[in-house]
Design a protein around this motif. Structure first.
Motif, short mmCIF file in Angstrom:
data_model
loop_
_atom_site.label_atom_id
_atom_site.label_comp_id
_atom_site.label_asym_id
_atom_site.label_seq_id
_atom_site.Cartn_x
_atom_site.Cartn_y
_atom_site.Cartn_z
N TRP A 65 0.86 -1.36 0.22
CA TRP A 65 0.09 0.04 0.05
C TRP A 65 0.79 1.19 -0.12
CZ3 TRP A 65 -4.41 -1.75 -1.36
CH2 TRP A 65 -4.79 -2.91 -0.76
N VAL A 66 2.03 1.23 -0.32
CA VAL A 66 2.97 2.35 -0.15
C VAL A 66 2.56 3.39 -0.97
CG1 VAL A 66 4.73 1.64 -1.69
CG2 VAL A 66 5.24 3.17 0.24
N LEU A 67 1.92 3.24 -2.13
CA LEU A 67 1.84 4.23 -3.12
C LEU A 67 0.17 4.60 -3.09
CD1 LEU A 67 3.83 2.73 -6.23
CD2 LEU A 67 4.36 4.60 -4.83
N ASP A 68 -0.62 3.82 -2.10
CA ASP A 68 -1.89 4.15 -2.02
C ASP A 68 -2.07 5.37 -1.08
OD1 ASP A 68 -4.35 3.20 -2.93
OD2 ASP A 68 -4.87 2.25 -0.99
N MET A 69 -2.45 6.61 -1.62
CA MET A 69 -2.25 7.81 -0.95
C MET A 69 -3.55 8.82 -0.91
SD MET A 69 1.66 9.20 -1.64
CE MET A 69 1.45 9.12 -3.37
N PRO A 70 -3.95 9.16 0.03
CA PRO A 70 -5.30 10.02 0.00
C PRO A 70 -4.96 11.29 -0.79
CG PRO A 70 -4.30 10.42 2.21
CD PRO A 70 -3.43 9.31 1.53
N VAL A 71 -5.02 11.38 -1.97
CA VAL A 71 -5.01 12.61 -2.93
C VAL A 71 -6.31 12.89 -3.22
CG1 VAL A 71 -4.00 13.40 -4.77
CG2 VAL A 71 -2.60 11.83 -3.33
N GLY A 72 -6.87 14.25 -2.89
CA GLY A 72 -7.95 14.59 -3.60
C GLY A 72 -9.16 13.83 -3.00
N ALA A 73 -10.15 13.41 -3.76
CA ALA A 73 -11.23 12.92 -3.27
C ALA A 73 -11.00 11.18 -3.07
CB ALA A 73 -12.31 13.01 -4.24
N PHE A 74 -9.74 10.73 -3.56
CA PHE A 74 -9.59 9.42 -3.59
C PHE A 74 -9.45 8.84 -2.08
CE2 PHE A 74 -6.31 5.95 -3.32
CZ PHE A 74 -7.28 4.89 -3.88
N VAL A 75 -10.42 7.71 -1.66
CA VAL A 75 -10.32 7.01 -0.39
C VAL A 75 -9.28 5.90 -0.50
CG1 VAL A 75 -11.49 6.27 1.36
CG2 VAL A 75 -12.51 8.03 0.15
N PRO A 76 -8.14 5.90 0.16
CA PRO A 76 -7.29 4.76 0.00
C PRO A 76 -7.58 3.69 1.01
CG PRO A 76 -6.23 6.50 1.24
CD PRO A 76 -7.46 7.06 0.93
N ALA A 77 -7.01 2.62 0.78
CA ALA A 77 -7.01 1.45 1.77
C ALA A 77 -6.70 1.89 3.04
CB ALA A 77 -6.49 0.20 1.09
N ASP A 78 -7.22 1.53 4.29
CA ASP A 78 -6.58 1.80 5.45
C ASP A 78 -5.66 0.74 5.86
OD1 ASP A 78 -6.43 2.36 8.17
OD2 ASP A 78 -8.28 3.09 8.62
N SER A 79 -4.50 1.06 5.52
CA SER A 79 -3.41 0.03 5.75
C SER A 79 -3.29 -0.23 7.17
CB SER A 79 -2.03 0.33 5.01
OG SER A 79 -1.66 1.75 5.17
N THR A 80 -3.45 0.78 7.97
CA THR A 80 -3.21 0.77 9.55
C THR A 80 -4.05 -0.09 10.03
OG1 THR A 80 -2.78 3.24 9.52
CG2 THR A 80 -3.12 2.18 11.59
N ILE A 81 -5.42 -0.46 9.67
CA ILE A 81 -6.53 -1.37 10.37
C ILE A 81 -5.55 -2.64 9.90
CG2 ILE A 81 -8.59 -2.16 9.96
CD1 ILE A 81 -9.69 0.67 9.96
N GLY A 82 -5.41 -2.85 8.74
CA GLY A 82 -4.78 -3.94 8.06
C GLY A 82 -3.64 -4.53 9.03
#
Length: 221
Positions: A65-82
């Motif tokens: 998930w390193v490239l999955d970032m909350p940019v703009g309206a995009f909702v990324p995966a919650d890697s912390t919960i994972g």
């Protein structure tokens, strides 16, 4: 350790509490990067007595998930919960000595449930935007109070999201692990018998391994 004794429940809720606090670091408060899997995983593992499992899980999820970032309206995966959930399942399911297959099981389970985190995250963000709109519509001193409440309510929403989902993910790990245990124990070790009591190990191979050595009370079906 029995599955649902008071100590186990306290540990589970404690881990979820820590996970909820770490989750705030993603976007809601701080952003000190402690919410990253490479930090959250080992920290959770250390708290549960299996830092090595947390480090492995955190490193794998960080790479995913390193490239999955909350940019703009995009909702990324919650890697912390994972990371927190996978580490908790692995550590608690093996009494602090997680095996590679149990670690893999934990990673696969929490990764498969990522769409749930994205849906809930989107709902929390929508709720928070409504709080901001209501605060902006107020006037005078009332606006200050409403703005303060909106900030605190927004933080509470993000905290509860992480807290509840981590409890749910852990429960999913238990259910899946106990099912694997039942199939293994009944199918291979005790044909025609029904297991009445599971006393050690909570997930995946941890359950099945402990079942073969510590699971005793089975009666004819």
């Amino acid at each position: 350790m029995p599955i649902f004794d008071l100590h186990a429940v306290a540990v589970i809720f404690g881990v979820a509490l820590v996970g909820g606090i770490l989750g705030l670091d993603r976007t809601a408060a701080g952003q000190f990067m402690i919410s990253q899997p490479i930090v959250a995983g080992p920290l959770t593992g250390w708290l549960l007595g299996d830092t090595a499992a947390g480090l492995v899980i955190g490193a794998v999820l960080e790479l995913i998930w390193v490239l999955d970032m909350p940019v703009g309206a995009f909702v990324p995966a919650d890697s912390t919960i994972g990371a927190v959930s996978a580490t908790a399942i692995a550590a608690l399911g093996s009494a602090g000595n997680a095996t590679p297959d149990l670690i893999g099981f934990s990673i696969l389970l929490t990764t498969a449930m990522v769409p749930i985190t994205m849906k809930v995250e989107g709902a929390v963000r929508t709720y928070n935007s409504r709080l901001a709109d209501r605060a902006a519509s107020a006037a005078g001193e009332d606006a200050d109070r409403k703005l303060s409440r909106a900030h605190l309510s927004g933080l509470a929403g993000f905290f509860l999201k992480s807290f509840v989902l981590e409890l749910g993910f852990w429960a999913a790990g238990v259910v899946r692990g106990l099912r694997a245990c039942y199939v293994t124990f009944v199918g291979r070790r005790a044909p025609g018998r029904v297991c009445k009591r599971v006393s050690a190990g909570w997930a995946g191979q941890g359950v099945c391994r402990n079942a073969r050595t510590k699971l005793a009370r089975c009666v004819p079906a």
